[in-house]
Structures are given as structure tokens and as C-alpha cells.
Design a protein around this motif. Sequence first.
Motif: not given
Length: 256
Positions: A66-73, A103-113
Motif C-alpha cells: 500500500i504505497n500512499v505518500s505525499e510531500f510534507y505529509r 520510504c514508499s515512492t520517495g516523497e518522504e526522503p526528498y522532504s527530509i532533504a
Amino acid sequence: MSDYVQFIEGIKRKTGIDLALYKEAQMKRRLTSLYEKKGYRNFVDFLHALEKDRDLLNEFLDRMTINVSEFYRNGKRWEILQNKIFPMLLQSNKRLKIWSAACSTGEEPYSIAMVLSHHVPLSQVQVLATDIDENVIQKAKLGLYPDRSLAEVPADVKNKYFNKEGQFFKVKDEIKRTVTFKKHNLLKDNYETNCDLIVCRNVMIYFTEEAKDQIYHNFSKSLRSGGILFVGSTEQIFNPARYGFEVEDTFFYRKK
């Protein structure tokens, strides 16, 4: 032996993934809808098909995780990360070891950076991002997202770190270079060590209490003393001391 138990054992043999550590009702419901959609009658028939069809196996893995993600969630939590947690961590170390787990589709690690770039040059930012699903890792590396994924991204960050490409937004290479992606199974593989920050959000809700207990113990071992675990907004740890944690802020836990 029920057909679902046979299915669990077969999947563990083939992939190393132990579905018994995921909440059974949730997982059975999700996977039953998939095998019925594909025209199979039961879990045993579905398992035989998965053993022969790589594309079907990849689709199964996508449905399972279940890959549900978004930036700055949950944007307020990211403000706390930016204004409180990072300044605190940077007092003792200017090059933080950061792990974005599941990390799913990457929104989280990119947000961290992006958040960390408010405090240090991007040349000092390095985020390890891991997931069990190789398909989503490939999507994450591409770094291309629909507008809805950026709903909570501050306007200045959006302008600075994304390029518009048709109906999509692409993460700029300078951010992509700060994140290293690799495959990792939280329930089986070895964990990182001496981390300053571990971010694992909106994943634990899919695991059994036994599996959660195992993962939180492992996260605690992975963090250095004073390191932080950042969890999702439905994943409050009700007995943090059991894992050697203290509450630093809502959904942020500090290793003693």
C-alpha cells in the motif's frame, strides 16, 4: 491447513516476506480483492500463479505494501522537524545519519532533504531511503509526481526544488543526489546503526503488535543516544520507555 496459511508459507519461501506479521484481516481483504480481480478462485491457485508470473508477483507486492505518500505529509510535524528537531541534532553533529524506512515512492526522503537544506548545504545532506518493494524504489528514483502529492509543500520550496513537466513535477537533481535508495525488509533484514534520525511513518499500522514490538526495539538499537524516531500521526507509541525512548514532541521520540 487453510489456504491462506499455505499462501503465507509459500510467499515466505519465495520472497522472504512473512505475511503472518501483518494484520490478517486487512491483508486477506486486500489480497482477496486482487486474486478475484485476476480470476483466481482461492489463495492456493493465486500462489501457484505468483510462482510462475513475475509481473503478477510485482503487482502482489504493490498491493501488499500500500504505497500512499505525499510531500510534507501532516505539515505541522515537518515544521517541528525543521524548527526544533534538526537544530537540536545539529548541535552535536553537522553531518547527520538519516534513515527513511519504508520510504514508499520517495516523497518522504526528498522532504527530509528539503527541510534539512534550511540548516546545512545540500553537500552535507545524505538520506538513506529503504523499502521492501523494488517497484516503488524505481518510481522514487525517477522523482516525478502529480500536483496532488505537493499539496503541503511550501511555495518557496516548490519553486526551488521542483521543475514542472507537463502535468507533473520533477524533483531537481540536486535533491535527488542527496538520497540513496535500497531494498530493505523491516521484518527480516539487518538494521542501520548509529543513526541520528529515523523516519518511519504510516507503516506500522499494517503490522501485528508482535511485529511492531520487534521493529521498535530494532529502531531503538539503530539510533545513537539522543537520536530521534519520527513516526506517523496514527502511530503514537504508548509505552516509549519499553524501547528506551522519551517523548521529545508529539510523534517524535528520543533515544535515552
